[in-house]
Design a protein around this motif. Structure first.
Motif, PDB file in Angstrom:
ATOM      1  N   GLN A  51       7.670  39.606  22.832  1.00 53.14           N
ATOM      2  CA  GLN A  51       6.509  38.770  22.524  1.00 53.14           C
ATOM      3  C   GLN A  51       6.698  37.318  22.961  1.00 53.14           C
ATOM      4  O   GLN A  51       5.734  36.572  23.042  1.00 53.14           O
ATOM      5  CB  GLN A  51       6.214  38.784  21.023  1.00 53.14           C
ATOM      6  N   CYS A  94      -0.927  41.139  14.127  1.00 52.82           N
ATOM      7  CA  CYS A  94       0.172  40.879  15.067  1.00 52.82           C
ATOM      8  C   CYS A  94      -0.033  39.507  15.690  1.00 52.82           C
ATOM      9  O   CYS A  94      -1.153  39.162  16.065  1.00 52.82           O
ATOM     10  CB  CYS A  94       0.171  41.955  16.152  1.00 52.82           C
ATOM     11  N   HIS A 136       6.227  48.674  13.452  1.00 52.77           N
ATOM     12  CA  HIS A 136       5.419  47.763  14.270  1.00 52.77           C
ATOM     13  C   HIS A 136       6.295  47.044  15.304  1.00 52.77           C
ATOM     14  O   HIS A 136       5.952  46.975  16.491  1.00 52.77           O
ATOM     15  CB  HIS A 136       4.719  46.744  13.349  1.00 52.77           C
ATOM     16  N   HIS A 140       6.792  47.369  19.598  1.00 50.31           N
ATOM     17  CA  HIS A 140       6.779  46.296  20.606  1.00 50.31           C
ATOM     18  C   HIS A 140       7.846  46.539  21.667  1.00 50.31           C
ATOM     19  O   HIS A 140       7.636  46.292  22.856  1.00 50.31           O
ATOM     20  CB  HIS A 140       7.060  44.938  19.960  1.00 50.31           C
TER      21      HIS A 140
HETATM   22 NI    NI Z   1       3.349  42.411  16.504  1.00 51.78          NI
END
Ligand code: NI
Length: 169
Positions: A51, A94, A136, A140
């Motif tokens: 991310q 998110c 979760h 990713h």
């Molecule tokens: Ni997330």
């Protein structure tokens, strides 16, 4: 220590599967520290390296991120070993999917193995919120966002909203 920029949907980098961390060196420690600052400032309960632009199998989380009781957890090269049951994760969100929340079907409990930030093997038996956060974040690492797990109709609505927003900007 500078905060990192969080990539958001539809950035294609988020779809990328990550590579295992081969060596937990100073670079990785620095990345963990910067991710930590980024997660707490957001604020969020979890953050995966992908991310923030690093395609490494690394995530951090803290399900009680209130300042007084912080308990940062680092998980490197995690794997879900077993998962059992099903629950609805209500209003999941998110940092990479801004301004959107949805109910997501998740396993009720998971057994996860990985390494901590010192390289020590760890094994986590999780249920409830912790199980949801782990699923979760591990998603990713495999290039999956929670919107990939909701109904196609809801996903389309979100995609359309984002396209409109991008056009306006
Ligand atoms: Ni997330």
């Amino acid at each position: 220590m500078a905060e990192l920029e969080v990539l958001t949907y539809p950035d294609k980098f988020l779809k990328q599967p990550t590579k295992p961390v081969e060596e937990i060196d100073g670079t990785i420690q620095k990345l963990i520290d910067r991710m930590t600052e980024t997660m707490y400032n957001a604020p969020g309960v979890g953050l995966a390296a992908i991310q923030v632009g690093y395609d490494k199998s690394l995530l951090i989380y803290d399900i009680s991120p209130k300042e007084e009781k912080r308990s940062l957890q680092v998980l490197i090269n995690p794997r879900i070993i077993t998962s059992e049951g099903t629950i609805i994760s209500e209003n999941e969100g998110c940092l990479s999917v801004p301004d959107f929340r949805a109910d997501v079907g998740r396993a009720a409990s998971v057994l996860v193995e990985g390494l901590d930030r010192t390289g020590k093997p760890i094994r986590i038996e999780a249920e409830g919120l912790l199980a949801i956060v782990l699923q979760h974040e591990i998603d990713h690492l495999n290039g999956t966002l929670f919107i990939d797990r909701i109904s196609p109709l809801k996903r389309e609505l979100y995609k359309r909203r984002i396209k409109k927003k991008l056009k306006r900007e």
